[in-house]
Scaffold this motif. Structure first.
Motif, PDB file in Angstrom:
ATOM      1  N   VAL A 456      -5.753  10.281 -16.622  1.00 23.55           N
ATOM      2  CA  VAL A 456      -4.889  11.248 -15.946  1.00 23.55           C
ATOM      3  C   VAL A 456      -4.127  10.569 -14.812  1.00 23.55           C
ATOM      4  O   VAL A 456      -4.531   9.524 -14.310  1.00 23.55           O
ATOM      5  CB  VAL A 456      -5.713  12.433 -15.356  1.00 23.55           C
ATOM      6  N   CYS A 457      -3.045  11.198 -14.441  1.00 24.15           N
ATOM      7  CA  CYS A 457      -2.214  10.676 -13.374  1.00 24.15           C
ATOM      8  C   CYS A 457      -2.635  11.332 -12.059  1.00 24.15           C
ATOM      9  O   CYS A 457      -2.808  12.558 -12.008  1.00 24.15           O
ATOM     10  CB  CYS A 457      -0.760  10.998 -13.705  1.00 24.15           C
ATOM     11  N   VAL A 458      -2.821  10.539 -11.011  1.00 19.39           N
ATOM     12  CA  VAL A 458      -3.150  11.108  -9.695  1.00 19.39           C
ATOM     13  C   VAL A 458      -2.315  10.426  -8.611  1.00 19.39           C
ATOM     14  O   VAL A 458      -1.877   9.293  -8.782  1.00 19.39           O
ATOM     15  CB  VAL A 458      -4.658  10.941  -9.323  1.00 19.39           C
ATOM     16  N   CYS A 459      -2.124  11.157  -7.512  1.00 22.24           N
ATOM     17  CA  CYS A 459      -1.537  10.556  -6.315  1.00 22.24           C
ATOM     18  C   CYS A 459      -2.672  10.230  -5.357  1.00 22.24           C
ATOM     19  O   CYS A 459      -3.577  11.041  -5.167  1.00 22.24           O
ATOM     20  CB  CYS A 459      -0.586  11.518  -5.635  1.00 22.24           C
ATOM     21  N   LEU A 460      -2.614   9.042  -4.800  1.00 20.99           N
ATOM     22  CA  LEU A 460      -3.654   8.593  -3.881  1.00 20.99           C
ATOM     23  C   LEU A 460      -3.013   8.209  -2.567  1.00 20.99           C
ATOM     24  O   LEU A 460      -1.906   7.669  -2.558  1.00 20.99           O
ATOM     25  CB  LEU A 460      -4.315   7.323  -4.438  1.00 20.99           C
ATOM     26  N   LYS A 461      -3.722   8.501  -1.483  1.00 23.00           N
ATOM     27  CA  LYS A 461      -3.282   7.917  -0.211  1.00 23.00           C
ATOM     28  C   LYS A 461      -4.458   7.189   0.418  1.00 23.00           C
ATOM     29  O   LYS A 461      -5.612   7.608   0.278  1.00 23.00           O
ATOM     30  CB  LYS A 461      -2.684   8.963   0.721  1.00 23.00           C
ATOM     31  N   SER A 462      -4.152   6.095   1.074  1.00 17.30           N
ATOM     32  CA  SER A 462      -5.210   5.359   1.773  1.00 17.30           C
ATOM     33  C   SER A 462      -5.028   5.588   3.270  1.00 17.30           C
ATOM     34  O   SER A 462      -3.903   5.740   3.748  1.00 17.30           O
ATOM     35  CB  SER A 462      -5.152   3.874   1.443  1.00 17.30           C
ATOM     36  N   TYR A 463      -6.139   5.656   3.965  1.00 16.09           N
ATOM     37  CA  TYR A 463      -6.127   5.908   5.416  1.00 16.09           C
ATOM     38  C   TYR A 463      -7.367   5.259   6.008  1.00 16.09           C
ATOM     39  O   TYR A 463      -8.203   4.731   5.280  1.00 16.09           O
ATOM     40  CB  TYR A 463      -6.105   7.421   5.682  1.00 16.09           C
ATOM     41  N   TYR A 464      -7.460   5.304   7.335  1.00 16.45           N
ATOM     42  CA  TYR A 464      -8.651   4.717   7.960  1.00 16.45           C
ATOM     43  C   TYR A 464      -9.277   5.717   8.908  1.00 16.45           C
ATOM     44  O   TYR A 464      -8.623   6.649   9.387  1.00 16.45           O
ATOM     45  CB  TYR A 464      -8.320   3.405   8.673  1.00 16.45           C
ATOM     46  N   LEU A 465     -10.568   5.501   9.167  1.00 26.28           N
ATOM     47  CA  LEU A 465     -11.308   6.431  10.014  1.00 26.28           C
ATOM     48  C   LEU A 465     -11.377   5.937  11.444  1.00 26.28           C
ATOM     49  O   LEU A 465     -11.469   6.725  12.379  1.00 26.28           O
ATOM     50  CB  LEU A 465     -12.737   6.611   9.475  1.00 26.28           C
ATOM     51  N   SER A 466     -11.350   4.615  11.621  1.00 21.86           N
ATOM     52  CA  SER A 466     -11.494   4.071  12.970  1.00 21.86           C
ATOM     53  C   SER A 466     -10.420   3.035  13.239  1.00 21.86           C
ATOM     54  O   SER A 466     -10.230   2.105  12.452  1.00 21.86           O
ATOM     55  CB  SER A 466     -12.881   3.440  13.135  1.00 21.86           C
ATOM     56  N   LYS A 467      -9.746   3.190  14.343  1.00 22.83           N
ATOM     57  CA  LYS A 467      -8.703   2.241  14.724  1.00 22.83           C
ATOM     58  C   LYS A 467      -9.290   0.864  14.998  1.00 22.83           C
ATOM     59  O   LYS A 467      -8.592  -0.151  14.922  1.00 22.83           O
ATOM     60  CB  LYS A 467      -7.995   2.737  15.991  1.00 22.83           C
ATOM     61  N   ASP A 468     -10.582   0.844  15.358  1.00 24.23           N
ATOM     62  CA  ASP A 468     -11.221  -0.433  15.696  1.00 24.23           C
ATOM     63  C   ASP A 468     -11.497  -1.275  14.454  1.00 24.23           C
ATOM     64  O   ASP A 468     -11.714  -2.471  14.550  1.00 24.23           O
ATOM     65  CB  ASP A 468     -12.554  -0.175  16.423  1.00 24.23           C
ATOM     66  N   ASP A 469     -11.546  -0.619  13.306  1.00 26.67           N
ATOM     67  CA  ASP A 469     -11.858  -1.361  12.076  1.00 26.67           C
ATOM     68  C   ASP A 469     -11.102  -0.693  10.921  1.00 26.67           C
ATOM     69  O   ASP A 469     -11.688  -0.001  10.095  1.00 26.67           O
ATOM     70  CB  ASP A 469     -13.377  -1.336  11.844  1.00 26.67           C
ATOM     71  N   ILE A 470      -9.803  -0.906  10.923  1.00 30.07           N
ATOM     72  CA  ILE A 470      -8.972  -0.150   9.984  1.00 30.07           C
ATOM     73  C   ILE A 470      -9.295  -0.479   8.526  1.00 30.07           C
ATOM     74  O   ILE A 470      -9.308   0.393   7.678  1.00 30.07           O
ATOM     75  CB  ILE A 470      -7.463  -0.315  10.275  1.00 30.07           C
ATOM     76  N   TRP A 471      -9.589  -1.751   8.230  1.00 28.71           N
ATOM     77  CA  TRP A 471      -9.877  -2.106   6.837  1.00 28.71           C
ATOM     78  C   TRP A 471     -11.304  -1.725   6.458  1.00 28.71           C
ATOM     79  O   TRP A 471     -11.564  -1.277   5.342  1.00 28.71           O
ATOM     80  CB  TRP A 471      -9.637  -3.594   6.584  1.00 28.71           C
ATOM     81  N   GLY A 472     -12.205  -1.876   7.415  1.00 21.48           N
ATOM     82  CA  GLY A 472     -13.611  -1.553   7.143  1.00 21.48           C
ATOM     83  C   GLY A 472     -13.837  -0.071   6.947  1.00 21.48           C
ATOM     84  O   GLY A 472     -14.781   0.339   6.268  1.00 21.48           O
ATOM     85  N   THR A 473     -12.976   0.753   7.537  1.00 15.55           N
ATOM     86  CA  THR A 473     -13.162   2.204   7.416  1.00 15.55           C
ATOM     87  C   THR A 473     -12.072   2.826   6.540  1.00 15.55           C
ATOM     88  O   THR A 473     -11.807   4.019   6.619  1.00 15.55           O
ATOM     89  CB  THR A 473     -13.148   2.885   8.803  1.00 15.55           C
ATOM     90  N   ARG A 474     -11.461   1.982   5.697  1.00 15.32           N
ATOM     91  CA  ARG A 474     -10.393   2.487   4.823  1.00 15.32           C
ATOM     92  C   ARG A 474     -10.983   3.408   3.752  1.00 15.32           C
ATOM     93  O   ARG A 474     -11.996   3.084   3.143  1.00 15.32           O
ATOM     94  CB  ARG A 474      -9.691   1.305   4.164  1.00 15.32           C
ATOM     95  N   ASN A 475     -10.349   4.561   3.585  1.00 19.98           N
ATOM     96  CA  ASN A 475     -10.774   5.542   2.585  1.00 19.98           C
ATOM     97  C   ASN A 475      -9.585   5.949   1.728  1.00 19.98           C
ATOM     98  O   ASN A 475      -8.446   5.641   2.067  1.00 19.98           O
ATOM     99  CB  ASN A 475     -11.299   6.798   3.283  1.00 19.98           C
ATOM    100  N   PHE A 476      -9.885   6.674   0.677  1.00 19.76           N
ATOM    101  CA  PHE A 476      -8.814   7.135  -0.209  1.00 19.76           C
ATOM    102  C   PHE A 476      -8.915   8.633  -0.405  1.00 19.76           C
ATOM    103  O   PHE A 476     -10.010   9.195  -0.404  1.00 19.76           O
ATOM    104  CB  PHE A 476      -8.911   6.418  -1.552  1.00 19.76           C
ATOM    105  N   ARG A 477      -7.762   9.262  -0.538  1.00 22.31           N
ATOM    106  CA  ARG A 477      -7.705  10.692  -0.819  1.00 22.31           C
ATOM    107  C   ARG A 477      -6.777  10.953  -1.978  1.00 22.31           C
ATOM    108  O   ARG A 477      -5.761  10.283  -2.134  1.00 22.31           O
ATOM    109  CB  ARG A 477      -7.190  11.447   0.414  1.00 22.31           C
ATOM    110  N   VAL A 478      -7.166  11.927  -2.785  1.00 24.57           N
ATOM    111  CA  VAL A 478      -6.279  12.407  -3.841  1.00 24.57           C
ATOM    112  C   VAL A 478      -5.445  13.532  -3.243  1.00 24.57           C
ATOM    113  O   VAL A 478      -5.982  14.402  -2.559  1.00 24.57           O
ATOM    114  CB  VAL A 478      -7.089  12.934  -5.048  1.00 24.57           C
ATOM    115  N   PHE A 479      -4.141  13.502  -3.452  1.00 23.15           N
ATOM    116  CA  PHE A 479      -3.285  14.568  -2.936  1.00 23.15           C
ATOM    117  C   PHE A 479      -2.137  14.816  -3.918  1.00 23.15           C
ATOM    118  O   PHE A 479      -1.948  14.039  -4.871  1.00 23.15           O
ATOM    119  CB  PHE A 479      -2.748  14.195  -1.541  1.00 23.15           C
ATOM    120  N   ASP A 480      -1.411  15.890  -3.693  1.00 19.86           N
ATOM    121  CA  ASP A 480      -0.221  16.192  -4.510  1.00 19.86           C
ATOM    122  C   ASP A 480      -0.490  16.143  -6.003  1.00 19.86           C
ATOM    123  O   ASP A 480       0.394  15.792  -6.786  1.00 19.86           O
ATOM    124  CB  ASP A 480       0.913  15.218  -4.167  1.00 19.86           C
TER     125      ASP A 480
END
Length: 488
Positions: A456-480
């Motif tokens: 299936v086709c999905v839209c994903l966005k990546s974001y981070y939870l902590s400014k101190d460790d943007i790559w270590g706290t990178r997460n993904f969300r399905v949207f749209d």
DNA sequence: TTGGGG
């Protein structure tokens, strides 16, 4: 008696001296007896269609020949000739035999780089043979029937296989537990998934454990197309020949055990697994490189590239044989044709990318369109859709041939996904569709379901939870992304 | 002795 390999069969039960090119080796292993063993296969200019086994025993792994590179030359003296299954082979006796190893190229003249006994000096006639073998090997093509070396895309059952693949990386997952990452440019086929969805919280469908533990700079060296197969070592395999798995090199791995775990393939390097000589010009490498070769060379593609504003990466993922597919429809590899189960908002023009592209993307926050399978979802019951803080949220496990990741669906995106806050019936119906669960095998019924999720086709966005460790706290969300109602 | 392609 110095004997060319062709004539070894004439000396059964006798001792001979042979000099050959090492085309295969196992790693060192403990025998059922008292010693360690290395099983080599050797060829020479008189016998190269079918190599000859040379089994070397020693009190410890240090006493065994440690070939620096396959294709090196080994001199075996006073080895006994026996037959096994109609084939002659030689056995190295640790008390009476000797060996010496020489590079396949004459960089260091005729100095051996390892000998079983100190002060070993080759005779003049040995030197002549070694030089002759070195010259012969330069133009020798050690060709093999391609069908004995399946592509990753052909792997189907749990068995033993021969692979011709590129070593991407090694990593020590735990103390003395090594993982080797290999790749041949093709995608393994998707597998049926069997997991208990209601147990997803306590016993989640595993991701490739290493995706998150590998340093990002390593992960970013990995290709974004084609499956990366993990190989682990079975107990009892000494790491003696680890250096033969050079990062960046293509290798032939023979008799690798292939196992499925939670729908993901991995290889197991056992004591019977061998590494085989491969030249840079080997046809098997050429075949595999062709399968990922850039089509940019072709004038057609340069024109198409400009017309379509698609990236080099997009074209570089296409094999020649995929050209006809891409022009007609989406190819059935890396970009499987998605089922019309979902729609994504206003993104028809956006090209889909692989999950490995998502993981290795240069920016921590970004949006992507992906063609994936939803292999697990949590929660799977409507009454659990609200978190303790009152928010609607769900965790999906997404996979494509390149990776498996978790992605959250939160609040308004849940509403979009289910086209409104779903009641129990709607959630089950739509999730069943997304997860590939048939009606009579649904979530409410059988707990352990074997399912085959659709692409299936999905839209994903990546974001981070902590400014101190943007790559270590990178997460993904399905949207749209919306699951469609049945058209019927 | 052991292992030897499976």
């Amino acid at each position: 008696m110095d004997v060319p390999l062709r004539d070894v069969c004439k000396y059964v039960n006798e001792k001979v001296n042979v000099i050959g090119v090492v085309v295969e080796t196992t790693f060192a292993k403990k025998t059922m007896g008292t010693d360690y063993c290395c099983a080599l296969r050797i060829i020479d200019d008189t016998r190269h269609d079918f190599s000859m086994a040379a089994n070397v025993f020693g009190k410890s792994t240090e006493n065994l020949p440690l070939v620096a590179a396959l294709g090196d030359i080994i001199q075996l003296s006073f080895v006994s000739v026996t037959t096994y299954r109609g084939e002659a082979n030689v056995t190295f006796n640790k008390n009476t035999s000797t060996f010496a190893l020489y590079k396949s190229k004459d960089d260091d003249g005729l100095n051996s780089y390892q000998v079983s006994r100190p002060y070993f000096v080759p005779k003049d006639e040995d030197k002549i043979i070694i030089n002759k073998l070195r010259k012969w090997l330069i133009n020798f093509q050690f060709s093999e029937d391609s069908s004995k070396f399946p592509f990753f895309r052909e792997l189907k059952e749990e068995t033993f296989v021969n692979l011709a693949c590129k070593i991407l990386h090694h990593s020590e997952a735990a103390k003395d537990e090594w993982v080797i990452f290999v790749w041949d440019g093709t995608d393994t086929q998707s597998n049926a998934i069997c997991s208990n969805l209601e147990n997803e919280l306590k016993n989640p469908l595993p991701l490739q454990r290493d995706h998150l533990s590998l340093p990002r700079d390593i992960l970013c060296t990995f290709p974004t197309v084609g499956t990366i197969l993990r190989i682990i070592f079975h107990i009892g395999v000494e790491k003696s020949h680890f250096h033969l798995l050079t990062i960046g090199k293509w290798v032939k791995i023979n008799n690798l055990r292939l196992k499925l775990y939670a729908g993901l393939w991995h290889g197991i390097f056992t004591v019977q697994t061998k590494l085989q000589y491969i030249s840079n010009e080997d046809q098997l490498i050429a075949e595999r490189q062709r399968s990922v070769a850039s089509l940019v060379d072709s004038i057609w593609c340069i024109i198409l590239l400009k017309l379509m504003y698609v990236s080099y990466e997009f074209w570089s993922r296409l094999a020649d044989e995929r050209l006809s597919l891409i022009l007609g429809r989406m190819p059935n590899l890396s970009f499987p044709e998605p089922s019309p189960i979902t729609v994504v908002n206003h993104r028809d023009h956006v090209r889909p990318v692989t999950l490995m592209s998502v993981l290795t993307h240069s920016k921590v926050t970004a949006i992507f369109k992906c063609v994936v399978r939803v292999v697990a979802a949590m929660p799977c019951k409507a009454e659990n859709l609200r978190s303790s803080t009152g928010k609607y949220r769900m965790r999906l496990t997404l996979e494509d041939p390149t990776a498996r990741i978790h992605a959250l669906v939160i609040e308004e995106d849940v509403v979009t996904l289910f086209d409104g806050i779903p009641d129990a019936e709607k959630l089950e119906r739509k999730l069943n569709k997304l997860l590939g669960i048939s009606e009579d095998n649904s979530i409410g019924g059988v707990k352990d379901t074997t399912r085959n999720p659709p692409w299936v086709c999905v839209c994903l966005k990546s974001y981070y939870l902590s400014k101190d460790d943007i790559w270590g706290t990178r997460n993904f969300r399905v949207f749209d992304t919306k699951i469609l109602e049945d058209s019927s």
